[in-house]
Design an enzyme around this catalytic site. Sequence first.
Site, PDB file in Angstrom:
ATOM      1  N   HIS A  13      34.907  41.401  42.192  1.00 13.62           N
ATOM      2  CA  HIS A  13      34.659  40.793  43.503  1.00 13.62           C
ATOM      3  C   HIS A  13      35.427  41.560  44.577  1.00 13.62           C
ATOM      4  CE1 HIS A  13      38.731  39.167  43.833  1.00 13.62           C
ATOM      5  NE2 HIS A  13      38.618  38.833  42.571  1.00 13.62           N
ATOM      6  N   GLU A 121      38.055  34.595  35.522  1.00 11.18           N
ATOM      7  CA  GLU A 121      39.291  35.355  35.353  1.00 11.18           C
ATOM      8  C   GLU A 121      40.232  34.629  34.384  1.00 11.18           C
ATOM      9  OE1 GLU A 121      40.586  37.988  35.042  1.00 11.18           O
ATOM     10  OE2 GLU A 121      41.337  38.794  36.924  1.00 11.18           O
TER      11      GLU A 121
END
Lengths: 158, 124
Positions: A13, A121
Amino acid sequence: MSPPTPRVFIIRHGETEWSLNGRHTGTSDIPLTSNGVSRVRATGRALVGSDRLIAPRQLAHIYVSPRSRARTTLGLLLDADTEKLPGVGDEGKAPEGQLLVKGTQGEGEMLNVTVTEQIAEWDYGEYEGVTSKEIGEKREEKGERKWDIWRDGCPGGE
Amino acid sequence: MTVTNRSPQQITQRLDKLIEEIRERFHAKMMSGNFDAKNAPPSDVLVVAHGHILRAFAARWIAKDIADNPSLLLEAGGVGTLRCVQSLIQSRPWTDVLTDYIVMNITVLTSRRYCWAVLSWWTR
């Protein structure tokens, strides 16, 4: 002529405030900075298109983390609206949705997307929001060895 | 979906499951030899996620222990490409896989230019 070799594109990202100041961002939902938005958009323009590295027509599937910074990045890259993508589903099943990609030549592609915690994550536990330097200091105080996430994982908060 | 997420073992387990799904659903049929360039279905997969998990994903893609920590950084907004030239469906020692198959491309966007760095994983 042989078929194209299957590939996986992995995309991190865009820039967030925490990625800038080094704070570990796992489960927190931190948005992209405006610089992050414009850079990801530029990456999309450069790399996504029928004549580029990532051709939407060649995409069999998309997997995206449920965090908004990942979903926003996906939308910017493909120039698509990710607002209507399903959130993370019930236990045991990652929701699948579809994304309309506006092509550069006006061709729209409907692509299949899975929003899944499988690619979320690391849960940084006690290190969530903490910089590597601060982690080092914490561990030194406790007499713990230097942190190697790949070996040590993350200490829990419960 | 409750996914546990703190230890390297948990991370490895969930990534292996995802990789297996990707290969079975989207890549395996391309290895069958039944397609040519004209009739091949789409076979690229896009994964948009985060720094640590994608590094671990890349390690598991070539059956590498994530604790061996590839010193490969994917910066914010960075793009990498993983591919298989031949079938990885059978389990093979990672050294064979490394030697024969895997090329990692890292794309860095710098202003209006982008540069390609082709890396061979773990050539030590």
